[in-house]
Design a protein around this motif. Structure first.
Motif, short mmCIF file in Angstrom:
data_model
loop_
_atom_site.label_atom_id
_atom_site.label_comp_id
_atom_site.label_asym_id
_atom_site.label_seq_id
_atom_site.Cartn_x
_atom_site.Cartn_y
_atom_site.Cartn_z
N PHE A 55 18.93 20.65 17.79
CA PHE A 55 18.77 19.19 17.81
C PHE A 55 17.98 18.79 19.06
O PHE A 55 18.27 19.28 20.15
CB PHE A 55 20.17 18.55 17.80
CG PHE A 55 20.17 17.06 17.93
CD1 PHE A 55 19.40 16.27 17.08
CD2 PHE A 55 20.97 16.43 18.88
CE1 PHE A 55 19.41 14.88 17.19
CE2 PHE A 55 20.99 15.04 18.98
CZ PHE A 55 20.21 14.27 18.14
N GLY A 60 21.21 6.65 20.84
CA GLY A 60 20.22 6.67 19.76
C GLY A 60 20.56 7.75 18.76
O GLY A 60 21.69 8.25 18.73
N GLU A 103 20.80 7.46 15.59
CA GLU A 103 21.36 6.92 14.33
C GLU A 103 21.27 5.40 14.39
O GLU A 103 21.27 4.81 15.47
CB GLU A 103 22.82 7.36 14.17
CG GLU A 103 23.73 6.87 15.30
CD GLU A 103 25.15 7.42 15.23
OE1 GLU A 103 25.46 8.20 14.33
OE2 GLU A 103 25.95 7.02 16.10
N TRP A 107 22.34 1.70 14.55
CA TRP A 107 23.52 0.99 15.06
C TRP A 107 23.13 -0.46 15.25
O TRP A 107 21.99 -0.77 15.56
CB TRP A 107 24.07 1.63 16.33
CG TRP A 107 23.12 1.78 17.50
CD1 TRP A 107 21.83 2.27 17.44
CD2 TRP A 107 23.35 1.44 18.87
NE1 TRP A 107 21.28 2.27 18.69
CE2 TRP A 107 22.19 1.77 19.59
CE3 TRP A 107 24.44 0.92 19.58
CZ2 TRP A 107 22.07 1.57 20.98
CZ3 TRP A 107 24.31 0.75 20.95
CH2 TRP A 107 23.15 1.06 21.62
N CYS A 112 17.42 4.50 22.74
CA CYS A 112 16.27 5.39 22.68
C CYS A 112 16.03 5.74 21.21
O CYS A 112 16.99 5.91 20.46
CB CYS A 112 16.59 6.66 23.48
SG CYS A 112 15.34 7.93 23.35
N LEU A 138 12.18 10.99 16.68
CA LEU A 138 12.47 11.88 15.56
C LEU A 138 11.84 13.26 15.79
O LEU A 138 10.84 13.36 16.49
CB LEU A 138 12.05 11.28 14.22
CG LEU A 138 10.67 10.70 13.99
CD1 LEU A 138 10.48 10.43 12.50
CD2 LEU A 138 10.50 9.37 14.71
N THR A 139 12.48 14.26 15.23
CA THR A 139 12.04 15.65 15.41
C THR A 139 10.55 15.81 15.09
O THR A 139 9.84 16.54 15.78
CB THR A 139 12.85 16.56 14.45
OG1 THR A 139 14.21 16.27 14.61
CG2 THR A 139 12.60 18.03 14.72
N GLU A 140 10.10 15.11 14.06
CA GLU A 140 8.72 15.24 13.61
C GLU A 140 7.72 14.88 14.72
O GLU A 140 6.57 15.28 14.69
CB GLU A 140 8.47 14.33 12.40
CG GLU A 140 9.22 14.75 11.14
CD GLU A 140 10.62 14.15 11.03
OE1 GLU A 140 11.30 13.99 12.07
OE2 GLU A 140 11.05 13.85 9.91
N GLY A 151 11.03 14.45 19.09
CA GLY A 151 12.42 14.11 19.36
C GLY A 151 12.54 12.74 20.02
O GLY A 151 11.67 11.89 19.85
N PRO A 152 13.60 12.53 20.82
CA PRO A 152 13.78 11.22 21.44
C PRO A 152 12.62 10.90 22.38
O PRO A 152 11.96 11.81 22.87
CB PRO A 152 15.08 11.38 22.25
CG PRO A 152 15.22 12.85 22.47
CD PRO A 152 14.64 13.49 21.25
N ASP A 166 12.13 4.75 8.21
CA ASP A 166 12.91 3.81 9.02
C ASP A 166 12.34 2.40 8.82
O ASP A 166 11.13 2.21 8.86
CB ASP A 166 12.82 4.19 10.50
CG ASP A 166 13.57 5.50 10.78
OD1 ASP A 166 14.57 5.75 10.09
OD2 ASP A 166 13.15 6.25 11.68
#
Ligand code: DLL
Length: 433
Positions: free
Chosen positions: A139, A211, A213, A215, A234, A237-239, A242-243, A302
């Motif tokens: 992750f 971050g 998810e 909320w 924050c 995404l992994t693509e 990441g953050p 998103d």
């Protein structure tokens, strides 16, 4: 010093657009020459990298979607030989193969800078002690925050997620001032501290960076009230490494987006038409400085709105509203589109219940029905079945009034819903589609 990287964080719109156009052109050439997938897609569309004369030309280029990454798993979209790759992360996703995220040394460096920018904007400084409670491993949350906080010069406690009681002890003993976690895990930690008789408000903890998810603003207020910290946000995404794609400044009114690294568009998820700034739709991102896997026009799923406005913090970077939800999480009930975040917003305003809930979608005959199990506060639960049924009816009335659909509410005993240690799973779809 107000900014981590003043040049890019306060760049004029015109200068930023010129910077983006130059780097977009380079990236388009990079992927066309190195990734057969993109060469094929460009050729099918009849476009060439040199067609990019202005930023608007981007809209003529094809989208990249999640299944493209799965179809090319694990390294089919990698633009460099593996000898140049120095790190590989992956996101498990909910279905199918994971999404892989390869990085060159330059990619790691840029990611670290994006994260340092994010944390600095939150107010993190070198004298802070950061407890990193994002999962450490494949992750991207764990290592992303680790690198960023290290770059800022803060002390990092790489505790990872889980073992919540130990987290609270560390927080207290080490004098943690900054917490990194998913918002739902922050809530789990707040609850555990209360159980242990430790008042987080009395500890030095002052900032959270949350971050990974969706909320709601109501959830942010709940976390701030329970912990006494400023709950910053924050996004990433992994693509895209990441953050660190977007981040809150002290104004907490929309996330600043790292436009010198990415180009952001909003599209209508059905017609795929590009929508003007200020319109709600699906966020599409193009990486313009990445080397190993620079995705072009990636459909994130998103749902949000972009805003171009002056921020009191002085940053000129484009702003993005809180993510409303993911298009794949959207429920269509009796023709009405409902996002789980709308349900969360209502539930968190109700004083008789805890901020712990799950949403279940079931089929009754031909109709889809939404059920929500919500934890009652102990004192409400103790009042017995009549009070419980009264509160259930009251919440159902609010749901109907605000969202316009019937949500069947069931109050469940306190502490009966499984607590999150990372990304919470809150929607269970029991329909046989
Ligand atoms: O969740 C990266 C991350 C780690 C971001 C830690 C922030 C903090 P993935 O596992 O690939 O990467 O999941 C990406 O998570 O498309 C959104 O749907 C969701 N997401 C991430 N940040 C936010 C946020 C990480 N601040 C997916 N608000 C994204 C809402 C978010 N949703």
């Amino acid at each position: 010093m107000n900014y981590w990287d003043e040049r890019f964080e306060t760049m004029s719109e015109e200068e930023m657009r010129n910077f983006q156009r130059e780097h977009l052109g380079k990236t388009a050439r990079w992927v066309y020459e190195r990734i057969p997938f993109y060469r094929r897609k460009f050729d099918e569309r009849g476009v060439k990298p040199d067609d990019i004369k202005t930023l608007e030309d981007l809209s003529r280029f094809p989208f990249t979607v999640k299944t493209d990454l799965r179809d090319n798993y694990p390294f089919g979209l990698c633009a460099v030989p593996l000898s140049e790759v120095v790190r590989i992360h992956a996101s498990s996703g909910t279905t199918g193969k994971p999404i892989t995220g390869p990085y060159t040394a330059n990619d790691l460096e840029q990611w670290t800078e994006c994260m340092a920018r994010c944390l600095y904007a939150h107010g993190v400084r070198s004298n802070d002690i950061c407890q990193n409670s994002y999962g450490m491993g494949l992750f991207t949350g764990g290592l992303g925050f680790h690198q960023g906080a290290t770059r800022v010069g803060a002390a990092v406690i790489p505790v990872s997620s889980g073992q919540t009681e130990r987290q609270i002890i560390i927080m207290k003993d080490f004098g943690t001032t900054v917490l990194f976690a998913t918002p739902t895990y922050a809530l789990t930690m707040a609850e555990k501290a209360e159980e242990m008789g430790i008042k987080l408000k009395d500890l030095p903890l002052r900032i959270g960076s949350f971050g990974a998810e969706p909320w709601t603003i109501e959830m942010r207020k709940e976390i701030e009230n329970r912990t006494g910290i400023k709950a910053m946000e924050c996004y990433g995404l992994t693509e895209f490494g990441g953050p660190g794609t977007g981040f809150d400044c002290v104004e907490q009114n929309g996330l600043h987006l790292n436009e010198d690294h990415f180009i952001f568009e909003i599209i209508d998820p059905v017609t795929e038409e590009v929508l003007p700034v200020g319109t709600k739709g699906e966020l599409v991102i193009t990486a313009i400085q990445r080397e190993a896997m620079p995705l072009l026009r990636y459909r994130t799923r998103d749902i949000t709105t972009l805003r171009r406005e002056k921020c009191s913090c002085g940053r000129t970077l484009l702003k993005m509203d809180k993510i409303y939800g993911r298009s794949d999480d959207m429920l269509i009930i009796g023709g009405v589109n409902v996002f789980p975040s709308q349900i969360e917003s209502i539930l968190l305003e109700i004083s008789e219940v805890e901020p712990q809930y799950v949403i279940i979608v079931r089929k009754k005959g031909y109709l889809d029905q939404i059920h929500a199990d919500v934890e009652a506060k102990q004192e409400v639960y103790d009042l017995g079945p009549q009070k419980i049924s009264e509160v259930e009816k009251m919440i159902e009335g609010k749901m109907r009034g605000i969202i316009g659909i019937g949500v069947k509410i069931r109050l469940v005993p306190p502490k009966s819903i499984t607590r999150s240690e990372g990304k919470a799973k809150r929607v269970f779809d029991e329909r046989k589609l």
